[in-house]
Design an enzyme around this catalytic site. Structure first.
Site, PDB file in Angstrom:
ATOM      1  CG  ASP A 414      -2.277   0.567   0.942  1.00 21.86           C
ATOM      2  OD1 ASP A 414      -2.292   1.656   0.342  1.00 21.86           O
ATOM      3  OD2 ASP A 414      -3.301  -0.013   1.313  1.00 21.86           O
ATOM      4  N   GLY A 456      -2.901   5.058  -8.255  1.00 21.28           N
ATOM      5  CA  GLY A 456      -2.684   5.695  -9.561  1.00 21.28           C
ATOM      6  C   GLY A 456      -1.765   6.901  -9.543  1.00 21.28           C
ATOM      7  CG  ASP A 476      -9.843   1.931  -1.160  1.00 11.61           C
ATOM      8  OD1 ASP A 476      -8.772   1.869  -1.786  1.00 11.61           O
ATOM      9  OD2 ASP A 476      -9.932   1.793   0.072  1.00 11.61           O
TER      10      ASP A 476
HETATM   11  C1  GAL Z   1      -6.413   0.859   1.244  1.00  6.87           C
HETATM   12  C2  GAL Z   1      -6.501  -0.092   0.080  1.00  6.87           C
HETATM   13  C3  GAL Z   1      -7.590  -1.106   0.373  1.00  6.87           C
HETATM   14  C4  GAL Z   1      -7.231  -1.839   1.640  1.00  6.87           C
HETATM   15  C5  GAL Z   1      -6.996  -0.852   2.788  1.00  6.87           C
HETATM   16  C6  GAL Z   1      -6.481  -1.542   4.035  1.00  6.87           C
HETATM   17  O1  GAL Z   1      -5.434   1.816   1.008  1.00  6.87           O
HETATM   18  O2  GAL Z   1      -6.780   0.619  -1.101  1.00  6.87           O
HETATM   19  O3  GAL Z   1      -7.725  -1.981  -0.716  1.00  6.87           O
HETATM   20  O4  GAL Z   1      -6.076  -2.590   1.424  1.00  6.87           O
HETATM   21  O5  GAL Z   1      -6.059   0.127   2.420  1.00  6.87           O
HETATM   22  O6  GAL Z   1      -6.324  -0.674   5.099  1.00  6.87           O
END
Ligand code: GAL
Length: 669
Positions: A414, A456, A476
């Site tokens: 992430d 992105g 998301d």
């Molecule tokens: C976001 C990610 C999600 C999930 C989440 C977990 O940044 O886009 O898919 O992984 O973190 O905290």
């Protein structure tokens, strides 16, 4: 149907109300009919792209005013806006004066009003702009069941699209029309059940690095017991004939075309399987499941094992799903006092510690691997993950090694909290954390697919393949709606633009398949059955497959039903996603009413998706000329797995509301 004549009573009551309120209007000459104002209906059923529809006021709660003229009655709304009205069989007419409300005078508003009766357009205002005088409409709705009042944004987006259904009223002979929810769509299963004969599914090409552990469970539908065999497997690999699981290690780089064979009492299937030993992984988009959208911070070792069990038992693995991936919240939460998830985040050597819900990571991945499946994990390059758990910042080398030691095959990396420590907005700043982790993963003695999750930034599609295998192109997906369309459309439209960057080993990732039983990251809870209509779900899976997206389901594995499985497990649809040529579909056409994608496939055929973005069914077509084709084509409907015939010149069909026609065109040689 209630045929009691309530017209006189209704008229009398209405007259009384009008006398009290002092509102004057020309009542219908027929004493049998009475007026029902649109503003008196249950407006909570009217959708709006912004704000909340208001009775007798604009969307910003000001007097309704169009082109300088004020209206006492009506409804102020905002594009996209839709209201379904049950006409009760006795409504005669609908009339209104429509336009952009003067509260956005001087702004670039552009909207179109439509009145639709039983799926047929009765009236269309054409584009209307701020400041224009109201357009009047008066249509007969006699004999119709359902009326739709729709305000579309036109193709310039929804900004400033304040829309007034001024003076809007129904004339009815008896029962009052009422606002309703969109009529439910039956969850019709279009895909035939897999044949009893073996059919080998999933990827036709597979990448592995020299000397990395090889693990591949041959995805194959058909009645069990089944026996598996293979011809020309590279040295170092062996196949378990009962389970169809291939294991081993290949020392030598190079490409081998093996043949996989599956036999049962009904017959056999053979399929070529190209094994490419080199430095590229994910030669087709990864397929699997991820815990996030259903288990969030409740994920446990037991849930992961159960999900692996279901991947086999439900048949998903027989179609090529193989990754069982934990998302956030498996680590220790920084500063948490909860004994289950709090405590030291790393051991005395600096190694990550799973929280109490993950007592033994290696035992868990062994369990998953024993089924021929693969295991995935998640972390952030910052000091903390998005949910506030321990991140990798400063520990990248050791964390990569720990993931490999634990037996993981996939890492979702992430971005959260990384900006606090590093950040910057230059290309090298965006690339850096992924360069660091990718380099560490390459040092491990097993293959780990790297999924970039940075939404992105820095046009990741341009460089993602240098530092990983797939990259989220947007924020998301979640469960939110964009206007009348569920959120997967806008994410899909945005992801579709980057088609030229997808290739074997590097895929645009528009996020997960959220169908079946799913939750929301913001509201938590145990999830609920998707609110997507059946046709929207067909569109979702079609769009993802045409875009060669990773097919990662993120709903509840324990609550998969027949319809969700029908969406996830159509071998011919998955073949489009997994096609070895690795091309993402191009956008052939996009308006506010249709979206057309075309994907070139390895055998020279083309997959075409005709997506109806409208709330009514409409005919959609694609011509051979648009596709650069000449001559007759065999057209196959992929959801129904049925040939539609040999066609010349074009393919045209009626596509339902928010639905898709997904076809494959084979040259008719
Ligand atoms: C976001 C990610 C999600 C999930 C989440 C977990 O940044 O886009 O898919 O992984 O973190 O905290």
């Amino acid at each position: 149907m209630n045929t009691t004549r309530t017209g006189m009573m209704g008229f009398g009551l209405l007259t009384a109300i009008l006398l009290i309120t002092g509102i004057a209007f020309a009542a219908d000459s027929s004493a049998e009919n009475h007026t029902v104002w649109l503003s008196g209906l249950d407006l909570s059923k009217m959708t709006a792209g912004w704000g909340k529809p208001q009775p007798d006021l604009s969307i910003q709660s000001k007097p309704l005013t169009i082109g300088g003229k004020k209206f006492d009655k009506g409804v102020g709304t905002h594009a996209d806006s839709v209201l379904y009205v049950d006409l009760r069989g006795t409504t005669e007419r609908f009339s209104a004066s429509v336009g952009v409300d003067d509260e956005v005078a001087g702004q670039p508003a552009s909207i179109r009003f439509r009145i639709i009766g039983d799926d047929q357009e009765l009236w269309n205002s054409g584009p209307m702009k701020a400041g224009e005088p109201a357009k009047s409409v008066d249509v007969s709705v006699k004999g119709l069941k359902v009326l739709i009042l729709s305000v579309d944004p036109t193709s310039d987006g929804v900004a400033y699209d304040h829309a007034d259904w001024a003076d809007a009223r129904f004339l009815t002979a008896a029962d009052n029309p009422r606002a309703i929810d969109p009529p439910a769509e039956p969850e019709t299963i279009l895909t035939p059940a897999p044949a009893p004969m073996p059919r080998i599914n999933g990827p036709k090409v597979y990448g592995v690095r020299p000397n990395s552990p090889f693990l591949y469970r041959i995805p194959c539908t058909g009645t069990r017991p089944m026996e598996f065999a293979a011809e020309n497997l590279p040295a170092g690999l062996s196949l378990d004939g009962k389970t169809g699981i291939v294991t081993g290690k290949i020392a030598q780089a190079g490409t081998t075309i093996a043949v996989l064979i599956a036999k049962n009492a009904q017959g056999q299937d053979r399929r070529e399987f190209r094994i490419v030993v080199g430095d590229t992984l994910a030669l087709t988009p990864p397929m699997g499941w991820n815990s996030w959208y259903i288990h969030y911070n409740r994920v446990t070792d037991a849930i992961m094992r159960q999900s692996a069990d279901v991947m086999i038992a439900s048949g998903m693995a027989d179609f090529g799903y193989s990754y069982v991936n934990i998302d956030d919240c498996w680590m220790v939460k920084v500063n948490s006092t909860d004994p289950e998830i709090g405590g030291p985040t790393r051991d005395d050597k600096g190694r990550l510690i799973g929280n109490k819900r993950f007592p033994d990571m290696k035992a868990m991945t062994d369990y998953i691997h024993a089924k021929g499946l693969k295991a995935g994990i998640y972390i952030s390059p910052g000091p903390r993950t998005c949910a506030g758990y321990e991140g990798s910042f400063g520990h990248e080398a050791l964390d990569a090694k720990t993931f490999a030691d634990w037996g993981f095959d996939f890492l979702k990396y992430d971005w959260c909290s990384y900006g606090e420590k590093a950040g910057g907005d230059k290309l090298e700043d965006f690339m850096k954390p992924y360069q660091v982790m990718y380099a560490e993963l390459l040092k491990q003695d097993r293959d780990i697919v790297l999924n970039l999750c940075q939404y992105g930034m820095g046009d990741v599609w341009k460089w993602g393949a240098q530092v990983g295998h797939c990259w989220r192109t947007t924020g998301d997906l979640g469960l939110e709606k964009a206007g009348n369309l569920p959120g997967f459309y806008s994410i899909g439209f945005s992801n579709a633009k980057h088609f030229e960057f997808a290739k074997p080993g590097g895929w645009n990732d528009p996020d997960y398949i959220l169908i079946g039983w799913v939750g929301s990251a913001f509201t938590g809870g145990e999830g609920e059955k998707t609110t997507l209509t059946a046709n929207e779900q067909y569109s979702y899976m079609s769009m993802w497959s045409l875009m060669a997206a990773p097919l990662i389901f993120s709903g509840d594995m324990a609550k998969l039903d027949a319809f969700a499985l029908n969406i996830l497990c159509n071998a011919e649809v998955i073949d489009i996603d997994q096609d070895p040529l690795g091309k993402q579909a191009k956008i052939l056409r996009q308006t506010d009413r249709e979206f057309v994608l075309v994907k070139d496939l390895e055998d020279g055929s083309k997959a075409v998706g005709l997506f109806n973005l409208d709330i009514v069914s409409q005919p959609l077509a694609v011509s051979w000329q648009d596709l650069g084709l000449t001559g007759k084509q065999r057209v196959r409907d992929l959801w129904q797995q049925k040939d539609l015939g040999v066609l010349d010149g074009e393919y045209k069909t009626s596509v339902p509301r928010h639905g898709v026609s997904l076809v494959r065109l084979f040259p008719n040689l």
